[in-house]
Design an enzyme around this catalytic site. Structure first.
Site, mmCIF file in Angstrom:
data_model
loop_
_atom_site.group_PDB
_atom_site.id
_atom_site.type_symbol
_atom_site.label_atom_id
_atom_site.label_comp_id
_atom_site.label_asym_id
_atom_site.label_seq_id
_atom_site.Cartn_x
_atom_site.Cartn_y
_atom_site.Cartn_z
ATOM 1 N N THR A 224 -3.627 -7.140 7.523
ATOM 2 C CA THR A 224 -2.835 -8.173 6.872
ATOM 3 C C THR A 224 -1.998 -8.869 7.946
ATOM 4 O O THR A 224 -1.264 -8.188 8.682
ATOM 5 C CB THR A 224 -1.922 -7.549 5.800
ATOM 6 O OG1 THR A 224 -2.750 -6.875 4.842
ATOM 7 C CG2 THR A 224 -1.098 -8.625 5.105
ATOM 8 N N ASP B 213 -4.978 2.906 -0.330
ATOM 9 C CA ASP B 213 -5.954 1.930 0.151
ATOM 10 C C ASP B 213 -6.449 2.221 1.567
ATOM 11 O O ASP B 213 -5.931 1.708 2.559
ATOM 12 C CB ASP B 213 -5.396 0.512 0.087
ATOM 13 C CG ASP B 213 -6.511 -0.537 0.178
ATOM 14 O OD1 ASP B 213 -7.648 -0.155 0.521
ATOM 15 O OD2 ASP B 213 -6.254 -1.718 -0.085
ATOM 16 N N ASN C 194 0.815 -1.220 0.000
ATOM 17 C CA ASN C 194 0.000 0.000 0.000
ATOM 18 C C ASN C 194 0.846 1.266 0.000
ATOM 19 O O ASN C 194 0.340 2.353 0.274
ATOM 20 C CB ASN C 194 -0.944 0.001 1.196
ATOM 21 C CG ASN C 194 -2.089 -0.976 1.022
ATOM 22 O OD1 ASN C 194 -2.439 -1.350 -0.096
ATOM 23 N ND2 ASN C 194 -2.681 -1.409 2.121
#
Length: 358
Positions: free
Chosen positions: A180, A159, A143
């Site tokens: 994540t 994002d 990102n």
């Protein structure tokens, strides 16, 4: 579903879409071009059928982007948003320069001061977010994008699909499990209330990754990785990969990978850490070129080890896909729901958009 309380108005579509740039669980991202100006954007497309009951996710992303995207040069901007009969569309700034890590690997050299300048940019942008009571919740190398392919391109945080705005400093905690796995903090994994420090933990993981090319809690299975994160079980090993990394850099990482969120450095405190201060005056990671004066502080080129590790770890797409499925199954078990089959999810409907509803 509409984005406004008012009756939707009809006007000719101002954009045409091009190639697919990426796909996720809930959305597809395509190139988009403004019909009159020809300017390129990234178009994030959500299938309305999939978003039934999840409308708040898109509305929240729009709200946060509108709040922060024009306030800092290293945060991706929201340009427009609208809907059609089938899809929801977000028009975003298009970062053509690619992901940070791939840019690093394509360089001829990469030193510790380069990593410090990159981390300083991230911390500066996150400090702005936190000042606005916004938590990103999904900071990771994928990102972090460059606006252009130019050598002096700005690094952008992208994002904001998982970002959330805290109600106030008096109520600074969230509870949703998301993110994540390799960059999630212990308090998220343990289902504890959390706040801004989760982003700082992620920055600690990113810093570690930018210095050696692998994450601090990388293990052979998701379960082992989660246990390592919960215990903050990491080390600066193998030693040969850390030989050109200073003790000051390691101290910076330790200050972020603290089990107790209250003991972690804040974004503002991180900006004042000696590791970032010593590589001033540059306050942003505008390039990865060599400054001879800074190179003397950390003379070893980190790139050979990073390239080697990226091939065996971060570059292994099959392994990452398997780990992602393991993580999905793990959280489905914890939350007591059936794991979602990606093949069963309806992706955005391809359409020419002769008209749109605003």
């Amino acid at each position: 579903m509409t984005f406004t309380e008012a009756q939707p108005a009809i006007r000719p579509c101002e954009y045409k879409v091009g190639k697919v740039l990426g796909e996720g669980t809930y959305a597809k991202v395509k190139e988009a071009f403004h019909i009159k100006t020809g300017k390129a954007y990234a178009c994030k497309i959500f299938n309305k059928k999939l978003m039934v009951g999840r409308e708040h996710m898109v509305l929240n992303e729009i709200k946060i982007l509108k709040q922060v995207s024009q306030g800092h040069p290293n945060l991706i901007s929201l340009v427009d948003y609208f809907e059609s009969a089938n899809n929801l569309y977000l028009i975003l700034e298009y970062c053509r320069g690619g992901e940070l890590f791939y840019r690093i690997c394509n360089k001829g050299h990469y030193y510790e001061h380069d990593a410090a300048n990159i981390v300083r940019t991230i911390c500066d942008a996150v400090a702005y977010l936190h000042d606005q009571n916004v938590i990103h919740r999904d900071l990771k190398p994928e990102n972090l994008l460059f606006r252009t392919a130019d050598e002096d391109s700005d690094l952008m945080i992208a994002d904001f699909g998982l970002a959330r705005c805290l109600e106030s400093d008096s109520y600074p905690l969230l509870t949703t499990v998301c993110g994540t796995p390799g960059f999630m903090s212990p308090e998220i994994l343990q289902h504890l209330p959390y706040g801004k420090p989760v982003d700082m933990w992620a920055i600690g993981c990113i810093t570690y990754f930018l210095l050696v090319g692998y994450t601090p809690f990388d293990r052979n299975s998701t379960a082992d990785e989660i246990q390592a994160i919960i215990a903050a079980d990491y080390a600066f090993t193998p030693e040969e990969y850390w030989v050109h990394v200073s003790d000051t850099a390691k101290d910076f990482i330790r200050g972020l990978l603290m089990l107790d969120p209250n003991e972690r450095m804040t974004a503002r405190q991180a900006l004042e850490h000696p590791w970032l201060v010593q590589y001033a005056p540059r306050a942003t990671a505008r390039d990865l070129s060599v400054d001879p004066a800074q190179e003397a502080l950390a003379p070893g080129d980190l790139l050979p080890h990073i390239r080697a590790n990226s091939k065996s770890n971060a570059g292994d797409k099959l392994r990452k896909a398997v780990r992602a499925m393991q993580a999905a199954a793990h959280w489905s078990h914890i939350l007591g729901v059936e794991p979602m089959n990606p093949n069963d999810l309806p992706m955005p409907v391809d359409e020419h958009l002769p008209t749109i509803e605003l």
